[in-house]
Enzyme design. Structure first.
Site, PDB file in Angstrom:
ATOM      1  N   HIS A 269       0.835  -1.206   0.000  1.00 35.30           N
ATOM      2  CA  HIS A 269       0.000   0.000   0.000  1.00 35.30           C
ATOM      3  C   HIS A 269       0.871   1.259   0.000  1.00 35.30           C
ATOM      4  O   HIS A 269       0.561   2.243   0.684  1.00 35.30           O
ATOM      5  CB  HIS A 269      -0.937   0.006   1.209  1.00 35.30           C
ATOM      6  CG  HIS A 269      -2.040  -1.011   1.134  1.00 35.30           C
ATOM      7  ND1 HIS A 269      -3.212  -0.793   0.433  1.00 35.30           N
ATOM      8  CD2 HIS A 269      -2.151  -2.251   1.669  1.00 35.30           C
ATOM      9  CE1 HIS A 269      -3.997  -1.863   0.555  1.00 35.30           C
ATOM     10  NE2 HIS A 269      -3.362  -2.769   1.284  1.00 35.30           N
ATOM     11  N   ASP A 332      -0.887  -5.092   5.950  1.00 31.44           N
ATOM     12  CA  ASP A 332      -1.834  -5.978   5.286  1.00 31.44           C
ATOM     13  C   ASP A 332      -1.593  -6.009   3.773  1.00 31.44           C
ATOM     14  O   ASP A 332      -0.975  -5.118   3.207  1.00 31.44           O
ATOM     15  CB  ASP A 332      -3.273  -5.526   5.565  1.00 31.44           C
ATOM     16  CG  ASP A 332      -3.569  -4.145   5.004  1.00 31.44           C
ATOM     17  OD1 ASP A 332      -2.673  -3.287   5.040  1.00 31.44           O
ATOM     18  OD2 ASP A 332      -4.686  -3.923   4.516  1.00 31.44           O
ATOM     19  N   GLU A 333      -2.093  -7.032   3.137  1.00 28.21           N
ATOM     20  CA  GLU A 333      -2.142  -7.152   1.677  1.00 28.21           C
ATOM     21  C   GLU A 333      -0.794  -6.827   1.004  1.00 28.21           C
ATOM     22  O   GLU A 333      -0.741  -6.203  -0.051  1.00 28.21           O
ATOM     23  CB  GLU A 333      -3.250  -6.264   1.106  1.00 28.21           C
ATOM     24  CG  GLU A 333      -4.634  -6.698   1.576  1.00 28.21           C
ATOM     25  CD  GLU A 333      -5.736  -5.767   1.154  1.00 28.21           C
ATOM     26  OE1 GLU A 333      -6.857  -6.249   0.915  1.00 28.21           O
ATOM     27  OE2 GLU A 333      -5.514  -4.538   1.088  1.00 28.21           O
ATOM     28  N   ALA A 334       0.284  -7.282   1.639  1.00 28.21           N
ATOM     29  CA  ALA A 334       1.623  -7.071   1.066  1.00 28.21           C
ATOM     30  C   ALA A 334       1.927  -8.190   0.074  1.00 28.21           C
ATOM     31  O   ALA A 334       2.919  -8.928   0.197  1.00 28.21           O
ATOM     32  CB  ALA A 334       2.667  -7.014   2.182  1.00 28.21           C
ATOM     33  N   HIS A 335       1.077  -8.322  -0.936  1.00 28.86           N
ATOM     34  CA  HIS A 335       1.166  -9.453  -1.857  1.00 28.86           C
ATOM     35  C   HIS A 335       2.416  -9.400  -2.733  1.00 28.86           C
ATOM     36  O   HIS A 335       2.844 -10.432  -3.264  1.00 28.86           O
ATOM     37  CB  HIS A 335      -0.081  -9.500  -2.742  1.00 28.86           C
ATOM     38  CG  HIS A 335      -1.374  -9.550  -1.984  1.00 28.86           C
ATOM     39  ND1 HIS A 335      -1.519 -10.269  -0.815  1.00 28.86           N
ATOM     40  CD2 HIS A 335      -2.583  -8.963  -2.221  1.00 28.86           C
ATOM     41  CE1 HIS A 335      -2.765 -10.119  -0.357  1.00 28.86           C
ATOM     42  NE2 HIS A 335      -3.415  -9.339  -1.195  1.00 28.86           N
TER      43      HIS A 335
END
Length: 527
Positions: A269, A332-335
């Site tokens: 993000h 979060d969401e550190a893909h």
């Protein structure tokens, strides 16, 4: 003779009124009854109704003890009551009776209070100023909704007789506002703070950075705000808070007894930061600014030392602006970050937070690394989140990590109510009012020790929300239920009783000019 004629005219008028009532079946309007003590939100710990109500009149004073804090709460109350009542309501340390705000030792804790009401006056007693302030919010709800209006109303201003004793279940009762996807001005944030305060919310979590915008000025990295903050979802002009702006938000929230918890989301993000400074990218190439709504594509470069210099500078400057205990580092969401790099990054960043005197908060993916001692993990999973992911969170809680519960399919306030809702998203499903209210934070994740649950928080992501009206429509009527989950005992939890209390709040929202959703699950008046 004149007196005799006047008497005859009066008797004649009364006879006409009586005849009209008999013809139409109408009864004379009943005298206004005060709001029962148990009709407020969040539900108080204990209520003992009885005795005569207190009536606020032109002669009412707001009496405070000699402390600056009590006087501050008294002035806050006076500013609410004066426009609608038209009364002077002086705040004074002299005399007796009226509305009394009193700091004293007692079984109140940091935020509890006792409210006593009778013919002679109303007294709110608390050990700490926050308790007085929360007691004032209860007093507001015990008065007619018209008390919230900014012009003189007819009254009467009655407070039911009896006693309320009240302390919160959890110390963390939060609301998050995403100012990154769409930017919200200082005044818009203040408006939301006032709405949160009415329901005893005590944490304002500000999501200050994301792919679409960086919203806080950092002197050592100025392009973060001036360039990274120059846009938002859809390509609008964006914006950012100067340090003075941020201090004003912190000051205002503090005056309403909310602690600001700033969030810099990382290592994912982070497109706004990566676009602002090429060196933060592994390949040294800055990507373009981003105005879409996808997630998971950006990452700080965990292998470059400049990344940690950057993080140190940002946390140092933000910590200096933030008097509260906590600093949220996202996670979060550190893909686009490998698991190894994610663990390495969190192992480097969490000590930086501690170095500047703050406690780490992170989204629950932090439990996939090694949460620092004392860290809090904010759980945003769904009822259907994998057993493996839930087990990791439970294990961290059993090892001492505190939890803030924000299940997305319960309390994400940006989720649509139904498929017809014009705003919001639906990736976590549709979240009507009953679903948002009808769960128990203490039992939500089996295996979590009771003491590990620190509270609840209602996030408001802003991909589709552009103004205060949008925020309010998604928050109301769900936000009061989240506040009750955080404040009230589990034993008091009952949807059938709650929805009646919730319905009674609508008139107050109208008086305050709040936009709200008329859920068919709630028996609103006139429905």
């Amino acid at each position: 003779m004149r007196q005799h004629r006047r008497t005859l005219r009066l008797l004649g008028s009364l006879l006409l009124v009586a005849m009209a009532a008999s013809v139409t079946g109408a009864a004379p309007a009943p005298a206004a009854a005060p709001t029962p003590l148990d009709r407020v939100i969040p539900a108080p710990t204990s209520v003992s109704p009885g005795g005569s109500p207190y009536r606020i009149t032109r002669g009412t004073h707001i009496r405070v003890d000699g402390s600056r804090e009590a006087r501050g709460v008294g002035e806050y109350l006076a500013k609410i009551l004066r426009p609608s009542t038209g009364y002077r309501l002086p705040v004074t340390a002299q005399g007796a009776g009226g509305i009394r705000l009193r700091l004293a030792e007692g079984p109140f804790g940091a935020e509890g209070y006792r409210l006593d009401s009778g013919r002679g006056g109303v007294t709110i007693t608390a050990a700490k100023p926050a308790g007085l302030f929360h007691g004032v919010q209860t007093l507001r709800q015990l008065l007619p909704a018209a008390v919230e209006k900014d012009s003189v109303q007819p009254g009467p201003w009655l407070v039911a007789g009896g006693t309320i004793k009240d302390t919160p279940r959890y110390g963390w009762r939060g609301a998050m506002l995403d100012v990154s996807r769409h930017f919200f001005t200082v005044e818009q944030v203040k408006r939301y703070v006032d709405q949160l305060a009415l329901y005893k919310i005590n944490k304002l979590h500000l999501h200050l950075s994301d792919d679409q915008g960086w919203r806080i000025a950092i002197d050592s990295w100025p392009r973060l705000a001036t360039y990274g903050g120059s846009t938002q979802v859809g390509g609008g002009p964006g914006g950012f808070y100067t340090k003075a702006d941020y201090r004003e938000i912190v000051r205002y929230a503090s005056s309403r007894h909310l602690e600001v918890v700033p969030e810099i989301d990382m290592p994912g993000h982070t497109n706004a930061a990566l676009a602002s400074y090429a060196d933060l990218n592994c390949d040294g190439v800055a990507p373009p600014l981003y105005t879409g709504t996808e997630v998971g594509f950006s990452s700080l470069c965990a292998g470059k030392e400049i990344t940690y210099d950057f993080v140190d500078d940002v946390i140092r400057e933000l910590a200096a602006l933030t008097p509260g205990r906590y600093l949220h580092i996202g996670g979060d969401e550190a893909h686009s970050t490998s698991h190894e790099d994610y663990v390495k990054f969190m192992d480097r960043v969490q000590p930086i937070v501690a170095k500047y005197g703050k406690t780490v908060v992170g989204w629950h993916q932090l439990t996939g690394a090694s949460p620092a001692k004392g860290a809090l993990a904010q759980y945003w999973g769904l009822d259907g989140t994998s057993a493996e992911e839930k087990a990791r969170v439970v294990k961290a809680a059993q090892s001492g990590t505190g939890l803030i519960l924000s299940p997305a399919d319960r309390v994400y306030l940006d989720m649509k109510y139904t498929k017809e809702t014009p705003l919001g998203l639906s990736w976590a499903g549709y979240v009507e009012v009953k679903r948002s209210y009808d769960w128990d934070p203490g039992a939500y994740l089996p295996g979590v020790p009771g003491g590990a649950v620190r509270g609840v928080e209602a996030p408001m992501w802003s991909e589709t929300l552009e103004n205060s009206g949008h925020v309010e429509f998604m928050a109301f009527p769900r936000l009061p239920g989240v506040a009750e989950l955080g404040w009230s005992s589990a034993a008091s939890h009952d949807w059938e009783r709650y929805k009646g209390r919730l319905a009674a709040q609508a008139e107050r929202w109208d008086a305050l000019g709040v936009e709200w959703y008329r859920s068919p699950q709630v028996p609103w008046s006139g429905q």
